[in-house]
Design an enzyme around this catalytic site. Structure first.
Site, PDB file in Angstrom:
ATOM      1  N   ARG A  71       0.824  -1.220   0.000  1.00 52.58           N
ATOM      2  CA  ARG A  71       0.000   0.000   0.000  1.00 52.58           C
ATOM      3  C   ARG A  71       0.853   1.263   0.000  1.00 52.58           C
ATOM      4  O   ARG A  71       0.521   2.261   0.639  1.00 52.58           O
ATOM      5  CB  ARG A  71      -0.963  -0.004   1.194  1.00 52.58           C
ATOM      6  CG  ARG A  71      -2.063  -1.055   1.081  1.00 52.58           C
ATOM      7  CD  ARG A  71      -2.958  -1.049   2.287  1.00 52.58           C
ATOM      8  NE  ARG A  71      -2.194  -1.393   3.485  1.00 52.58           N
ATOM      9  CZ  ARG A  71      -2.528  -1.063   4.723  1.00 52.58           C
ATOM     10  NH1 ARG A  71      -3.625  -0.364   4.937  1.00 52.58           N
ATOM     11  NH2 ARG A  71      -1.786  -1.427   5.744  1.00 52.58           N
TER      12      ARG A  71
ATOM     13  N   LEU B 100       1.268   3.451  -2.295  1.00 53.50           N
ATOM     14  CA  LEU B 100       0.604   4.625  -2.868  1.00 53.50           C
ATOM     15  C   LEU B 100      -0.350   5.253  -1.854  1.00 53.50           C
ATOM     16  O   LEU B 100      -0.402   6.464  -1.699  1.00 53.50           O
ATOM     17  CB  LEU B 100      -0.147   4.240  -4.150  1.00 53.50           C
ATOM     18  CG  LEU B 100      -0.801   5.419  -4.870  1.00 53.50           C
ATOM     19  CD1 LEU B 100       0.231   6.451  -5.304  1.00 53.50           C
ATOM     20  CD2 LEU B 100      -1.615   4.947  -6.075  1.00 53.50           C
TER      21      LEU B 100
ATOM     22  N   LYS C 280     -20.278   2.672  -6.890  1.00 48.15           N
ATOM     23  CA  LYS C 280     -19.596   1.415  -7.229  1.00 48.15           C
ATOM     24  C   LYS C 280     -19.317   1.327  -8.721  1.00 48.15           C
ATOM     25  O   LYS C 280     -20.175   1.665  -9.537  1.00 48.15           O
ATOM     26  CB  LYS C 280     -20.484   0.237  -6.839  1.00 48.15           C
ATOM     27  CG  LYS C 280     -20.684   0.186  -5.358  1.00 48.15           C
ATOM     28  CD  LYS C 280     -20.131  -1.078  -4.773  1.00 48.15           C
ATOM     29  CE  LYS C 280     -20.114  -0.932  -3.277  1.00 48.15           C
ATOM     30  NZ  LYS C 280     -19.352  -1.953  -2.617  1.00 48.15           N
TER      31      LYS C 280
ATOM     32  N   ILE D  78     -28.460   2.192  14.758  1.00 50.76           N
ATOM     33  CA  ILE D  78     -28.239   1.140  13.758  1.00 50.76           C
ATOM     34  C   ILE D  78     -27.266   0.078  14.270  1.00 50.76           C
ATOM     35  O   ILE D  78     -27.077  -0.961  13.655  1.00 50.76           O
ATOM     36  CB  ILE D  78     -27.773   1.769  12.431  1.00 50.76           C
ATOM     37  CG1 ILE D  78     -28.768   2.841  11.976  1.00 50.76           C
ATOM     38  CG2 ILE D  78     -27.620   0.738  11.331  1.00 50.76           C
ATOM     39  CD1 ILE D  78     -30.209   2.382  11.849  1.00 50.76           C
TER      40      ILE D  78
ATOM     41  N   SER E 211     -23.631   0.302  15.762  1.00 51.13           N
ATOM     42  CA  SER E 211     -22.315   0.647  16.307  1.00 51.13           C
ATOM     43  C   SER E 211     -22.352   2.014  16.972  1.00 51.13           C
ATOM     44  O   SER E 211     -23.093   2.909  16.561  1.00 51.13           O
ATOM     45  CB  SER E 211     -21.264   0.626  15.203  1.00 51.13           C
ATOM     46  OG  SER E 211     -21.624   1.485  14.155  1.00 51.13           O
TER      47      SER E 211
ATOM     48  N   GLU F 116     -21.282  -2.715  19.395  1.00 49.79           N
ATOM     49  CA  GLU F 116     -20.368  -3.362  18.433  1.00 49.79           C
ATOM     50  C   GLU F 116     -18.891  -3.032  18.650  1.00 49.79           C
ATOM     51  O   GLU F 116     -18.096  -3.087  17.712  1.00 49.79           O
ATOM     52  CB  GLU F 116     -20.788  -3.050  16.987  1.00 49.79           C
ATOM     53  CG  GLU F 116     -22.195  -3.538  16.664  1.00 49.79           C
ATOM     54  CD  GLU F 116     -22.642  -3.232  15.220  1.00 49.79           C
ATOM     55  OE1 GLU F 116     -21.780  -3.085  14.344  1.00 49.79           O
ATOM     56  OE2 GLU F 116     -23.860  -3.169  14.997  1.00 49.79           O
TER      57      GLU F 116
ATOM     58  N   HIS G 243     -31.275  -3.598   7.970  1.00 53.02           N
ATOM     59  CA  HIS G 243     -30.801  -2.237   7.720  1.00 53.02           C
ATOM     60  C   HIS G 243     -30.093  -2.199   6.374  1.00 53.02           C
ATOM     61  O   HIS G 243     -29.362  -3.111   6.011  1.00 53.02           O
ATOM     62  CB  HIS G 243     -29.836  -1.806   8.827  1.00 53.02           C
ATOM     63  CG  HIS G 243     -29.025  -0.610   8.449  1.00 53.02           C
ATOM     64  ND1 HIS G 243     -29.576   0.646   8.363  1.00 53.02           N
ATOM     65  CD2 HIS G 243     -27.729  -0.479   8.082  1.00 53.02           C
ATOM     66  CE1 HIS G 243     -28.637   1.498   7.975  1.00 53.02           C
ATOM     67  NE2 HIS G 243     -27.516   0.837   7.793  1.00 53.02           N
TER      68      HIS G 243
ATOM     69  N   HIS H 281     -22.736  10.560   7.950  1.00 52.92           N
ATOM     70  CA  HIS H 281     -21.494  10.600   7.168  1.00 52.92           C
ATOM     71  C   HIS H 281     -20.690  11.863   7.433  1.00 52.92           C
ATOM     72  O   HIS H 281     -19.577  11.990   6.943  1.00 52.92           O
ATOM     73  CB  HIS H 281     -21.808  10.481   5.681  1.00 52.92           C
ATOM     74  CG  HIS H 281     -22.507   9.192   5.356  1.00 52.92           C
ATOM     75  ND1 HIS H 281     -23.877   9.098   5.321  1.00 52.92           N
ATOM     76  CD2 HIS H 281     -22.038   7.953   5.107  1.00 52.92           C
ATOM     77  CE1 HIS H 281     -24.204   7.853   5.044  1.00 52.92           C
ATOM     78  NE2 HIS H 281     -23.113   7.126   4.916  1.00 52.92           N
TER      79      HIS H 281
ATOM     80  N   CYS I 195     -27.297   5.369   9.590  1.00 52.51           N
ATOM     81  CA  CYS I 195     -26.398   4.202   9.594  1.00 52.51           C
ATOM     82  C   CYS I 195     -25.707   4.137  10.957  1.00 52.51           C
ATOM     83  O   CYS I 195     -26.029   4.917  11.854  1.00 52.51           O
ATOM     84  CB  CYS I 195     -25.374   4.341   8.458  1.00 52.51           C
ATOM     85  SG  CYS I 195     -24.427   2.831   8.153  1.00 52.51           S
TER      86      CYS I 195
HETATM   87  N1  GLN Z   1     -24.754  -2.456  12.296  1.00 54.61           N
HETATM   88  C1  GLN Z   1     -23.748  -1.816  11.502  1.00 54.61           C
HETATM   89  C2  GLN Z   1     -23.267  -0.573  12.222  1.00 54.61           C
HETATM   90  O1  GLN Z   1     -24.015   0.010  12.939  1.00 54.61           O
HETATM   91  C3  GLN Z   1     -24.300  -1.436  10.165  1.00 54.61           C
HETATM   92  C4  GLN Z   1     -23.260  -0.855   9.268  1.00 54.61           C
HETATM   93  C5  GLN Z   1     -23.693  -0.689   7.840  1.00 54.61           C
HETATM   94  O2  GLN Z   1     -24.849  -0.671   7.524  1.00 54.61           O
HETATM   95  N2  GLN Z   1     -22.779  -0.551   6.934  1.00 54.61           N
HETATM   96  O3  GLN Z   1     -22.130  -0.172  12.062  1.00 54.61           O
HETATM   97 ZN    ZN Z   2     -25.731   1.456   7.081  1.00 48.48          ZN
END
Ligand code: GLN
Ligand code: ZN
Length: 767
Positions: A17, A19, A120, A442, A444, A495, A652, A705, A737
């Site tokens: 890795r 680069l 993607k 969600i 984590s 998590e 999810h 995000h 998320c």
């Molecule tokens: N359960 C995962 C989290 O909360 C879901 C992550 C995801 O959807 N990419 O991180």
């Molecule tokens: Zn997610």
């Protein structure tokens, strides 16, 4: 004489890795542009040298990229979105990185300009930067990278074949304003391509590889019709330069007749994913064209089966003669890791089944030789290859009779919950006693430096298992207490024990292997090391029960058990190629099903099975979707349906385009689905409205995000919007998320605001 050989691109990140590290150092300001270029140049030289050493005839250049090859093309034709304020003549390095990241190198903190979107690349796990086009889009030549790279190679003693992303794919893979036909920009764009071609020709190139991956997609009549005029025009600009037309990952199908008529000297066929088109191609390939046959899979890690490849190659040679067949990789090798040489810990048996990029170079040159010798069956190289395949086929490591027996015993009833959603939800409600607009997350919570440090210390043996587990319990306790204090309704354990949502499960399942240096580029400087699924999958012991049970013991609120779904585990791994993907997915589904049932037995009332990758597994061609969706949805249901009605199953998905797959989403029959919705301001919910989605749904109200804290008002507004179009009693309140990439300060504030928003919407709507 052996056949001619080529690859369509070599991994650019470097075996270690290099680069990635150089680019990130440059962003931080710790190395100069010259140093970055020096490291890059050394990498390119190494890569070209390896190809030369293995006797590759047509060595690609311009397959290197600092960040992304589509971004390179954007920079090359000056398609810089207006918000970056570009007025100059040349797209320089800093502007290039700013487009990708929204932050100028050397700057810190949040981006000053919105970065370009990523998505993607075809059906791979690589993400490219999405070009943006305006109806009045102007183009000009603002970067001379293809010619420059060609010349650099020349000076190092390599005659290369530059790779260009074709103009039609560049346009069609981009985004533009609604109701604008992006191909109308071709007339503006082609003169720039002509200039580039002339530059490359002037530098001494005699062959060019055009990548037009959209030729493996469903095209409209109109889109298809632009290929011949476009390439006729480009060919006229440089009549002496040989063109290769290249697509991969799927058949040409109805685009094939057009491809055959293009004014190009070579046509590439991905013999791995479009091998069934070979016969047809051989039938209709015009006499003035050669065939590049991509027999070596550029996007998987398995050793090539010379038997199959030689059958294809020898058939082609029989029909076309040796001069018209080129042995190639199926696609660029950028989707596979660099070299098995760096796998020191891998056992010899598994290693003997694999081939990374460097081993694939050798395979290509082996095949070029074996395709023309008469008694290849007695060739020791051929025999060694077949011996490895035989050993793999017969290995007890791969075949677990109990798994096959269980697979054979799957009944339709196993993929169905006992009762309908309407009945289930009543029982679940009676048990969980949730308010309207229940709140949850969600899964984590922030993965702090401390968590990562403890995990690393445990892995390197610096702390004992007992110490590590004690640390995790403390983390879980912290997170549970925090959620109680905030007033969330359905809690999670956070998590903190997971490095990655696939790796964590893969490490505990049989049939998975992990690599030391199997890095592939995910996007920009980000690399991933996907697990290898090599054998029958099963679960020797519970994987998450211990943590969920502990978390539940700390609270009277319902605890949600967190699992990764079978399709996502499949999709983010290198998958065995000796059985259909659907079979492997079913095996994973059975393992997850066991975990779901064990969580239920441990008293966990809510279980979430994440399937963020379900959509990205969609085949490139629309007509192949139904088959994929049938088995992938069935695998999800198989994993989810072992529980009683009163156990609530969540799923999810972190994306927002549901329009075309909403019926499959509904068919998953999760009691609750949480989705990303805040960025589209709930507009995506229309798909659920139109379909009359029957089950419960948590449209994300917080874009996780970015570190930005959403206000109470804005979340109330989003919830009101959602409640206008969907039955309020079906709605949940949650982020888009997981929070693992967030820091605690913004997490605390955002969750406070989210809870406040839930209270307000409950009041407003009960009035
Ligand atoms: N359960 C995962 C989290 O909360 C879901 C992550 C995801 O959807 N990419 O991180
Ligand atoms: Zn997610």
């Amino acid at each position: 004489m052996a056949l001619k050989t080529q690859i369509l691109g070599y991994p650019r990140i470097g075996a270690k890795r290099e680069l990635k590290k150089a680019v990130e150092a440059y962003w931080k300001g710790s190395i100069s542009p010259d140093e970055l270029e020096k490291i890059s140049s050394a990498l390119r030289q190494t890569h070209w040298q390896k190809q030369k050493d293995t006797g590759i005839n047509f060595i690609p250049s311009n397959d290197f990229s600092y960040y992304d090859h589509v971004l390179d093309a954007i920079g090359m034709v000056g398609a810089v979105p207006e918000r970056f304020g570009f007025t100059g003549e040349q797209v320089d390095l800093d502007l290039y990185f700013t487009m990708a990241r929204g932050v100028r190198p050397g700057q810190t903190g949040a981006g000053t300009t919105q970065a370009m979107e990523m998505t993607k690349w075809m059906n791979t796990n690589y993400h490219y930067i999405v070009p943006e086009f305006q109806p009045d889009q102007q183009f000009k030549l603002t970067c001379h990278k293809p010619a420059k790279e060609f010349k650099m190679a020349q000076e190092m003693g390599f005659q290369t074949q530059p790779v260009l992303l074709g103009p039609i794919s560049l346009l069609l893979l981009g985004k533009t304003v609604p109701n604008f036909e992006v191909l109308d920009l071709l007339d503006n764009l082609l003169p720039v391509y002509e200039q580039i071609l002339k530059e490359i020709q002037a530098a001494g190139a005699t062959r060019i590889q055009f990548d037009e991956p959209v030729l493996a997609l469903d095209l409209t009549e109109k889109q298809r019709a632009v290929f011949i005029p476009t390439y006729t025009q480009l060919k006229k600009a440089v009549p002496g330069v040989a063109f290769q037309m290249t697509a991969y990952f799927a058949e040409y199908r109805e685009n094939l007749p057009i491809v055959m008529q293009l004014p190009v000297e070579t046509i590439h066929l991905d013999a791995v994913y479009a091998g069934n088109e070979l016969e047809k191609v051989l039938d209709i390939l015009p006499a003035d064209k050669s065939l590049s046959l991509g027999v070596v899979n550029g996007r998987n890690i398995w050793k090539n089966d010379y038997k199959t490849s030689l059958q294809q190659l020898r058939k082609a040679v029989d029909r076309l003669g040796t001069a018209r067949v080129i042995v190639s990789s199926s696609c660029s090798l950028m989707f596979s890791p660099v070299s098995l040489v760096y796998e020191n810990e891998m056992d010899a048996e598994l290693k003997n089944w694999l081939a990374y990029a460097d081993e694939k170079l050798l395979e290509i040159s082996d095949l070029a030789r074996l395709a023309v010798v008469s008694d290849y069956l007695s060739d020791p190289v051929y025999q060694a290859n077949q011996a490895a395949h035989d050993a793999r086929r017969k290995s007890p490591r791969i075949h677990v009779p109990a798994v096959k027996a269980r697979r054979a015993a799957i009944t339709p009833a196993m993929t169905q919950r006992k009762s309908s959603f309407q009945q289930r939800i009543q029982q679940q409600q009676a048990r969980l006693n949730l308010p309207s607009f229940p709140t949850t997350t969600i899964g984590s919570f922030p993965q702090t430096a401390e968590i990562r440090k403890n995990r690393a210390n445990f892995k390197s043996g610096k702390i004992s298992q007992a110490e590590y587990e004690k640390f995790l319990e403390a983390e879980i306790k912290k997170v549970v207490e925090f959620q109680e204090k905030m007033g969330l309704d359905v809690l999670v354990h956070g998590e903190s024990e997971r490095n990655d949502m696939v790796e964590y499960f893969g490490e505990q399942l049989q049939g998975f292997a992990f690599t030391e240096n199997g890095w592939v580029q995910s996007y920009g400087s980000r690399c991933v090391k996907p697990p290898i699924i090599y054998g029958d999958v099963h679960r020797p012991a519970p994987m998450t029960v211990r943590w969920s049970k502990y978390a539940q013991s700390l609270t009277r609120k319902p605890m949600k058990g967190m699992l990764t779904g079978p399709v996502t585990i499949l999709q983010w791994s290198f998958v065995r190629d000796d059985q259909p993907r659907s079979e492997t997915t079913r095996q994973i589904a059975l393992a997850i099903r066991d975990e779901v049932v064990d969580l239920e037995k441990a008293g966990i009332p809510v279980i979430q099975i994440d399937e963020p990758a379900l959509r990205e597994g969609l085949p490139l061609r629309r007509s192949d979707w139904a088959d994929y969706l049938t088995w992938s949805v069935e695998a999800f249901r198989l994993s989810a349906s072992g529980v009683r009605d009163e156990t609530q199953i969540h799923t999810h998905m972190c994306y927002s385009e549901f329009n075309q797959i909403i019926d499959a989403i509904a068919a998953m029959d999760a009691d609750v689905i949480s989705i990303e919705a805040s960025r589209s301001k709930m507009e995506l919910l229309q798909a659920f409205v139109d379909f009359v989605y029957p089950n419960q749904i948590g449209p994300g109200v917080w874009d996780i995000h970015s570190p930005r804290v959403p206000s109470v008002e804005e979340m109330v507004e989003l919830l009101e919007k959602a409640a206008k179009v969907l039955p309020p009693e079906n709605l949940w309140v949650n982020p888009d998320c997981g929070l693992k990439t967030r820091a605690w300060p913004e997490t605390i504030e955002s969750i406070q605001n989210m809870i406040a928003a839930a209270k307000i919407i409950r009041q407003k709507l009960s009035r």
